[in-house]
Design an enzyme around this catalytic site. Structure first.
Site, PDB file in Angstrom:
ATOM      1  N   CYS A   1       0.133   8.220  -0.226  1.00 16.64           N
ATOM      2  CA  CYS A   1      -0.159   7.774  -1.593  1.00 16.64           C
ATOM      3  C   CYS A   1      -0.588   8.926  -2.496  1.00 16.64           C
ATOM      4  CB  CYS A   1      -1.245   6.697  -1.573  1.00 16.64           C
ATOM      5  SG  CYS A   1      -0.801   5.238  -0.585  1.00 16.64           S
TER       6      CYS A   1
ATOM      7  N   CYS B   1       2.480  10.235  -4.196  1.00 19.06           N
ATOM      8  CA  CYS B   1       3.446   9.238  -4.684  1.00 19.06           C
ATOM      9  C   CYS B   1       3.524   9.289  -6.209  1.00 19.06           C
ATOM     10  CB  CYS B   1       3.020   7.839  -4.236  1.00 19.06           C
ATOM     11  SG  CYS B   1       4.048   6.516  -4.915  1.00 19.06           S
TER      12      CYS B   1
ATOM     13  N   CYS C   1       0.075   1.296  -8.641  1.00 19.69           N
ATOM     14  CA  CYS C   1       0.255   0.550  -7.398  1.00 19.69           C
ATOM     15  C   CYS C   1      -0.935  -0.369  -7.137  1.00 19.69           C
ATOM     16  CB  CYS C   1       0.444   1.520  -6.226  1.00 19.69           C
ATOM     17  SG  CYS C   1       0.661   0.689  -4.633  1.00 19.69           S
TER      18      CYS C   1
ATOM     19  N   CYS D   1       6.328   6.082   0.963  1.00 21.52           N
ATOM     20  CA  CYS D   1       5.783   4.725   1.063  1.00 21.52           C
ATOM     21  C   CYS D   1       6.193   4.098   2.396  1.00 21.52           C
ATOM     22  CB  CYS D   1       6.259   3.869  -0.114  1.00 21.52           C
ATOM     23  SG  CYS D   1       5.333   2.324  -0.318  1.00 21.52           S
TER      24      CYS D   1
ATOM     25  N   GLU E   1      25.950   2.877   3.586  1.00 19.27           N
ATOM     26  CA  GLU E   1      25.069   1.736   3.378  1.00 19.27           C
ATOM     27  C   GLU E   1      25.084   0.792   4.576  1.00 19.27           C
ATOM     28  OE1 GLU E   1      22.854   0.944   1.016  1.00 19.27           O
ATOM     29  OE2 GLU E   1      23.199   2.957   0.243  1.00 19.27           O
TER      30      GLU E   1
END
Length: 352
Positions: free
Chosen positions: A204, A207, A213, A197, A42
């Site tokens: 899209c 997606c 969206c 994205c 992370e």
């Protein structure tokens, strides 16, 4: 493709179904998925893409396989392993946090959100990602990829770094996080932002949550999330002194503990040749046969640094420097140090 909004209760299930079929499940920090490996990944993934991080991550854990090993390592070793990843405050904070975990938490990352978020380099989103992925706690995250996904899906105006916009996005992040399979969901929403994205030309058509969206429905994917207000980056100029002795050693200087490249080893900087001569004298040498090399510009987030390298021979053979963090290193030695990327490239490009 349906333009009808999908209720928020469909967001996580649709995302998890997509993740089961297309998500990344063999990243090195996922196998095995330990708190230390999740934490390290992370921190490395802040400001850095997965493809770049993988090699650094593997080298890091091969050398420092667990938190106690990281805490016991010299800071120069940690910075050396990090060298090239940039944003070196991440490595320094990683090292400081490991030491605090040994001192206060039995050599382990705390499971408590407040205690974890209080460690250097671990903010609200990173703490949430660690607790969700390593301990299965229901915690929301809001890294750069997630901000982009949620800004578009919910049609959130405003730059995500602005306080009011961030507050809205955090609320959406909290609302969308499911009660079950939180680790998978956390990875799924990060994967969605990293692979579909994306900022330019989002995919899209494939997606899993495109039906709800708002940005897609209103044809605003190119403008959401809003970009940070533009600022003119100033340019600063410096001369970097590359002082070599007849044995091929190079004079390096430890940078201050704060500011750009803090605590890294770098080339001494000078405003002109006279200042470079003064630096050489402090290191027990004088400059001979100096010549300038090709200048270059290194771009930071908030300014541009115009660098003019000055290559010079050190005469006579230098003694060890006593102050100002100056030290002579052979090539075998300085390649193991934490060096700023442009300085490492400059040293690698030197003529014999």
């Amino acid at each position: 493709m349906s333009a009808a909004a999908v209720p928020n209760t469909h967001f996580a299930p649709a995302l998890l179904d997509w993740y089961d079929r297309h998500g990344r499940k063999q990243l090195p920090w996922q196998t095995p998925r330990t708190p230390y490996r999740v934490w390290l990944s992370e921190i490395m993934l802040q400001q850095t893409q997965v493809a770049t991080v993988i090699g650094y991550f593997r080298r890091f854990v091969d050398t420092l396989p667990d938190l106690p090993a990281l805490a016991a390592a010299p800071v120069d070793q940690v910075l050396g392993l990090w060298s090239g990843l940039g944003y070196y405050s991440r490595a320094r904070n990683l090292h400081k946090a490991a030491k605090l975990c040994v001192e206060r938490h039995g050599g382990e990352l705390p499971h408590d959100f407040d205690a974890l978020a209080a460690l250097p380099g671990i903010g609200r989103s990173t703490a949430g990602a660690i607790l969700a992925q390593a301990f299965g706690q229901r915690r929301a995250i809001l890294d750069g990829n997630v901000k982009r996904v949620l800004s578009r899906y919910h049609g959130v105006d405003g730059w995500p770094g602005a306080t009011a916009t961030a507050r809205t996005l955090w609320q959406h992040a909290e609302d969308n996080t499911p009660d079950a399979r939180v680790a998978d969901y956390t990875q799924a929403i990060m994967d969605l932002g990293a692979t579909l994205c994306v900022r330019s030309r989002p995919r899209c058509g494939v997606c899993p949550v495109s039906g709800g969206c708002i940005a897609l429905r209103e044809r605003r994917t190119a403008e959401l999330p809003a970009r940070k207000p533009a600022k003119t980056s100033p340019t600063r100029a410096t001369c970097m002194l590359i002082l070599r002795d007849d044995a091929g050693r190079v004079l390096l200087q430890r940078r201050p503990s704060t500011g750009v490249w803090a605590e890294l080893w770098s080339l001494p900087e000078a405003s002109d040749v006279d200042a470079a001569e003064h630096t050489a004298r402090r290191a027990g040498a004088r400059i001979d046969h100096a010549r300038t090399l090709d200048s270059f510009v290194h771009v930071f987030s908030h300014y541009r640094l115009a660098v003019t390298p000055l290559l010079a021979r050190a005469v006579p053979l230098p003694r060890a420097a006593d102050g100002d963090g100056l030290r002579w290193y052979t090539a075998d030695e300085y390649t193991q140090l934490g060096l700023p990327a442009p300085v490492r490239r400059l040293l690698q490009s030197l003529p014999d």
